[in-house]
Scaffold this active site. Structure first.
Site, PDB file in Angstrom:
ATOM      1  N   ASP A 210     -10.531  41.963  31.652  1.00 32.15           N
ATOM      2  CA  ASP A 210     -10.318  41.755  33.079  1.00 32.15           C
ATOM      3  C   ASP A 210     -10.202  43.087  33.820  1.00 32.15           C
ATOM      4  O   ASP A 210      -9.572  44.027  33.344  1.00 32.15           O
ATOM      5  CB  ASP A 210      -9.028  40.945  33.265  1.00 32.15           C
ATOM      6  CG  ASP A 210      -8.761  40.595  34.718  1.00 32.15           C
ATOM      7  OD1 ASP A 210      -9.588  39.917  35.326  1.00 32.15           O
ATOM      8  OD2 ASP A 210      -7.701  41.024  35.233  1.00 32.15           O
TER       9      ASP A 210
ATOM     10  N   GLU B  74     -15.582  42.670  32.811  1.00 27.72           N
ATOM     11  CA  GLU B  74     -15.630  42.299  34.213  1.00 27.72           C
ATOM     12  C   GLU B  74     -15.554  43.608  34.993  1.00 27.72           C
ATOM     13  O   GLU B  74     -14.482  44.197  35.146  1.00 27.72           O
ATOM     14  CB  GLU B  74     -14.459  41.396  34.612  1.00 27.72           C
ATOM     15  CG  GLU B  74     -14.584  40.921  36.051  1.00 27.72           C
ATOM     16  CD  GLU B  74     -13.247  40.694  36.749  1.00 27.72           C
ATOM     17  OE1 GLU B  74     -13.249  40.019  37.789  1.00 27.72           O
ATOM     18  OE2 GLU B  74     -12.221  41.207  36.276  1.00 27.72           O
TER      19      GLU B  74
END
Length: 549
Positions: free
Chosen positions: A200, A242
């Protein structure tokens, strides 16, 4: 030999709490997910990416974590997770989990210790400032919702950094103990059978923002250390980044000898291509996709791969488009203010945005035809609806629509489910569900299953080189993917009007039809130069026979 399974993988992303409830409390759980693996296997996916399922106050869909080694009790326990992972492995499905180590919840014991005592061993795990930083709004991620990136903590007597919400305190990766803990977390989940991590907020993970003195160490070295650790602990495990970055930053994230660094990420989600795809759909022109493909770095490590996607659990970010281009997409797919978010994106599901089922299927075909590893968002295979009455990004995080029955087949509970079900309209569960589409010719689910099977049978797209065909109508995207002497041709008509085209393919003796629209028959092979008809929002896949490429 290194296992590069992800090159030809199809990744299915889901949130455990909204997928299937087995114990009847209205919240999805691992037992329910294990019971529904037949759907994912039948779809043809080869890997499952799980959104966070760790203990959490749940102020940010589980991305505010209080225990990186635990399971949210609402979803089950460690035994339930292992049972699910074993069931997935039995079906040949690899499990990828979210690694959220840019920050933790302020309720985490580490932060509670850090704020309570300046001599706490965890104090330096976070980023503090005794004086108010000059611009506490610099670098806000959620404009209109987030007020600052620094918050005063009365108990600590200092300001702490949070690139996201104020209840998510950023870790200080300059601290070796923090970096060591990140590797421990990875090692723990690898031992429980996972095959990798979707990492993330990578750009915010690898920065030294807020430190009084930056260490003489490249923050990107953390990615090298994570990759090395992964390789030693579980050969074949992957890291999916990401990273909504500009193209010039990609080499730093992929790494490898080609870029003069250690190897780093296996896959990076291709945000520029994703945004260009929606601009192309809004314009009914292939040019934005062609430009985005052409902007990818020409050199990349053999093990590196882009990940393509249509939608995910966040907003559809359009930040890489110009203001005028962004407005075009807004006008086409989210003209109402309630559909837009943070001034840069859309908080909508794929099917309600695109509307026409053929257009939705076209977008799905593009997902699998574009070079890279396709990543699907649960429910998009049936055209699931959205709930714009929910706050921020929760509009696209509603429970899976299994059937036109009690609680959409998601739960047998009498209480309200974890989030409201989408009931009304053509995309609600009364009209759109897995049960209504399973096995029905021409349904979106059937068409997506066909596309997944076709994509898995065409490793040229994942492993090889892809070239754009010139000289086609402006609405048509033609791609030829080549690998080990085999070639695949895909054609996509982004307009709602029928077109014909005759793609020029060097060395082709004929084209063998693999897949077309729901009303197209696959007949005799086509000869080079034959006209190929594409209906409005139509697509065709061919294998190219002839001389070796």
């Amino acid at each position: 030999m290194i296992d590069l399974w992800y090159k030809n993988a199809v990744i299915y992303c889901l949130d455990v709490e909204t997928f299937m409830d087995a114990n009847g409390d209205g919240i999805g759980d691992f037992r329910g997910l294990a019971d529904r693996l037949d759907h994912i296997e039948g779809l043809g996916a080869t890997a499952i990416w799980l959104n966070p399922f760790y203990p959490t106050p749940n102020r940010d869909n589980g991305y505010d974590i209080t225990d990186f080694y635990g399971i949210d009790p609402r979803s089950g326990n460690a035994g339930d997770f292992v049972g699910f992972a074993r069931a997935a492995a039995d079906r040949g499905l690899k499990v990828i989990v979210d690694l959220v180590v840019n920050h933790c919840s302020i309720d985490h014991p580490w932060f509670q210790s850090a704020r309570s005592d300046p001599d706490s061993p965890y104090r330096d795990w976070f980023v503090w400032s005794e004086e108010k930083p000059e611009d506490i709004t610099d670098g806000i991620i959620f404009p209109g919702v987030q007020e600052a990136v620094w918050t005063w903590d009365e108990q600590a007597g200092a300001w702490y950094l949070h690139r996201f919400y104020e209840h998510q305190a950023d870790f200080n990766i300059a601290n070796p103990a923090v970096r060591e803990e990140i590797l421990k977390i990875m090692g723990y989940w690898l031992e429980l059978g996972v095959w990798g991590f979707r990492i993330d907020a990578v750009p915010f993970l690898v920065e030294y923002k807020g430190l009084e003195e930056e260490p003489d160490r490249d923050p990107l070295l953390l990615l090298s250390e994570m990759r090395d650790f992964l390789s030693w602990r579980r050969a074949g495990a992957i890291m999916l980044a990401e990273a909504n970055i500009t193209r010039d930053k990609a080499p730093e994230y992929f790494g490898g000898r080609e870029f003069g660094t250690d190897e780093r990420m296996h896959l990076i989600l291709d945000f520029p291509l994703n945004q260009a795809l929606f601009l192309a759909l809004a314009r009914s022109q292939a040019a934005p996709i062609v430009e985005a493909l052409g902007s990818r770095p020409k050199e990349a490590p053999d093990q590196a791969q882009w990940a393509t996607f249509l939608r995910n659990h966040d907003e559809l970010s359009l930040d890489k488009l110009s203001e005028a281009e962004r407005q075009e997409v807004f006008d086409a797919f989210g003209p109402d203010e309630e559909m837009q978010l943070y001034g840069r994106g859309l908080r909508r599901r794929l099917a309600p945005m695109l509307g026409d089922i053929d257009r939705v299927a076209l977008a799905q075909s593009l997902l699998f035809a574009l070079p890279g590893t396709p990543v699907m968002w649960y429910g998009d295979e049936i055209g699931q609806g959205e709930d714009l009455s929910l706050s921020e990004r929760n509009a696209v995080r509603t429970p899976m629509q299994w059937a036109d029955e009690h609680r959409a087949g998601f739960s047998r509970a009498d209480c309200d489910p974890v989030r409201p079900l989408v009931e009304d309209g053509p995309f609600g569960f009364h009209e759109t569900s897995v049960a209504a589409q399973r096995g029905r010719p021409g349904s979106l689910l059937t068409r997506v299953q066909q596309l997944v099977r076709c994509r898995r049978a065409c490793p040229e797209i994942g492993w090889g080189d892809t070239a754009v065909i010139d000289g086609l109508p402006e609405a048509v995207l033609g791609l030829v993917s080549s690998w080990r002497g085999s070639r695949v041709l895909t054609l996509h008509n982004l307009s709602d009007e029928a077109v014909t085209c005759a793609p020029k393919i060097e060395g082709a003796s004929h084209l063998v039809a693999l897949l077309g629209g729901p009303d197209e028959a696959t007949g005799d092979p086509l000869a080079p130069g034959d006209e190929i008809a594409l209906p409005g929002h139509g697509y065709r896949w061919f294998r190219i026979d002839g001389e070796r490429a």
